[in-house]
Design a protein around this motif. Sequence first.
Motif, mmCIF file in Angstrom:
data_model
loop_
_atom_site.group_PDB
_atom_site.id
_atom_site.type_symbol
_atom_site.label_atom_id
_atom_site.label_comp_id
_atom_site.label_asym_id
_atom_site.label_seq_id
_atom_site.Cartn_x
_atom_site.Cartn_y
_atom_site.Cartn_z
ATOM 1 N N VAL B 313 -10.356 -65.049 11.104
ATOM 2 C CA VAL B 313 -8.949 -64.695 11.367
ATOM 3 C C VAL B 313 -9.177 -64.068 9.645
ATOM 4 O O VAL B 313 -8.116 -62.579 10.253
ATOM 5 C CB VAL B 313 -8.294 -66.072 10.010
ATOM 6 N N ILE B 314 -9.511 -63.713 8.800
ATOM 7 C CA ILE B 314 -10.078 -62.285 7.857
ATOM 8 C C ILE B 314 -10.012 -61.558 8.529
ATOM 9 O O ILE B 314 -9.580 -60.357 8.550
ATOM 10 C CB ILE B 314 -10.572 -63.049 6.974
ATOM 11 N N ALA B 315 -11.114 -61.021 9.797
ATOM 12 C CA ALA B 315 -10.931 -59.983 10.142
ATOM 13 C C ALA B 315 -10.182 -59.505 11.517
ATOM 14 O O ALA B 315 -10.101 -58.663 10.843
ATOM 15 C CB ALA B 315 -12.579 -60.467 11.293
ATOM 16 N N LYS B 316 -9.305 -60.659 11.302
ATOM 17 C CA LYS B 316 -8.098 -59.874 12.595
ATOM 18 C C LYS B 316 -6.729 -59.539 11.890
ATOM 19 O O LYS B 316 -6.156 -58.895 12.141
ATOM 20 C CB LYS B 316 -8.114 -61.420 13.602
ATOM 21 N N TYR B 317 -6.887 -60.326 10.530
ATOM 22 C CA TYR B 317 -5.256 -60.092 10.207
ATOM 23 C C TYR B 317 -5.552 -60.015 8.557
ATOM 24 O O TYR B 317 -4.262 -58.928 8.082
ATOM 25 C CB TYR B 317 -4.543 -61.636 9.903
#
Lengths: 68, 485
Positions: B313-317
């Motif tokens: 999630v962190i990598a994407k957002y």
Amino acid sequence: MNPVKSKTTLLTAAIALVPVLALTLGIPLANRVDPRIFGMPFLPAYIAFWILLTPPIMLAVYRLERRA
Amino acid sequence: MNAVIAIGVIATVLVLTFGLGIFGVRRVTMDPEQFIVGGRSFGAVFLWLLLAGEIYTSFAFLGAAGWAYGRGAPAFYILCYGTVAYILSYFLLPPIWRLARRHDLLTGPDFFVQQYGSRGLGALVALVGFVFLVPYVTLQLTGVQVLLGIAGYGALNSLGAVALAFALVVAFVFGTGLRGVAWASVVKDALVLIAVVFVGVALPIRFFGSPAAVVDHLLAKYPHWTTLTGDTSNNGVIWFVSTVVLTALGFFMWPQSAAAIYSAKSEETLRRNAIALPLYQLMFLFVYFAGYTALLVMPGLKGPAADQSFMLVIAKYYSPWLLGFVAAAGCLAGLVPASVQILAAASIVSKNVLGDMLGLAKSSEDQTRATRVLVLVVAFLAFMFWAFAKTTLVGLLLISYNGITQLFPGAVLSFARVRPSPAGVAAGIITGIVALAAFAFTGTTIVAGINIGVVALTVNFAVTFAVGYLVNVRVPALSPEGSSE
């Protein structure tokens, strides 16, 4: 080496046993969603409550063992 | 470019942290006592960091979130077992510490040698510790590999990265021993705490407005996610209670726990830590919220992939800078405990098996040298285990705990008024581990709702009693308890 003696008694062991029982055998009784506490479902809130209570309980054990 | 930034942040943080560790020990001479138990001089703060290191690992960072994501309420067992273990430690650790101080014990197996007067038992205990530390080190390695893979945005060869990470950690252990690791723990704990609070608060707020709102969404979509289901076949209430008991009993049986206990300055330090440490458990709540958010934002990860949940999630957002920082904290959470564990596994085999049992490494120079060679062996074995056994991080932890808890009957009965014979303790340990192996062979982890580790532990206790008290005549202890006080 050890100026102040600590002595575990039946009483202090019994006091320490309270959170242990709450976090093991107490779990089936707390296994529910409601009531929610500060938004948390009941089960994790119950566990967190006992974790918060454990240091004061163990501090009481510590004090009692000093006096014994 | 994103990958370069994220990996660059990780590399910078790792180099600075390990640099601090090496700086921290620059003027300490390395005899085995310094190397393994830090000269027995650690006060409350250092000891806190070492004991808490057991909690702030890859397992806490990724594994707990992975189970919150993949299974729900069974993940709460983690909150309970540490707390129960700390309460037990209040009573159990001071007598162990006194014994260690009086007889200059260096390792966990030394305690068994002292209490039962048997080097053979000490060697067996050392081998058990060694074997079951391997999956624990693998857990840390897997965590680092997951983080580097995500921080590389798919561009990084994770096998190469993980080999590099391990080379780093081995070099670090070689250079500093336990004291350097304690210094690195200072940085690790601070960074992990910040990262965990961030993912547990910022992620829920960004996607749902507040942590409480995450729970609303979660319960709307998965109404049973925060309660244990009645189903006994898979992580039900009985599994939960049995697993809490098992892991709490095994908590201080680790070789690295012995090192931490012995390194304490006084037994008071141990008691104060036991009183305060349960509060550390609460940080798992943040990890669970991160896992829940990931489950709602990015559902569909199965099995071990669930361990990647909130990092994806962190990598994407979020920006690569932030990803790099969180991943760096996570890498330290894997590498620092891995150093402690590798060091502990290596030192027990060099002292209790090669030195005391086989007489191969007698002088302290030889033992330090053997410890260093064994560090490489443990790292290699953990690497092989990583390559061949693919399971979730919590799965790896449970394998380790099932094994190490088999040392508990012998440890606790050594304080009994009449001790079992060493042969009885050894027979109990061996039977318990054979039972575990049999379960592992059939792929069973739960029997009638009960964690198999508890089944093995029960068998172990029964055999220890039967052989230890009934078959053999009791062997008087090497030195009677309390003789020198």
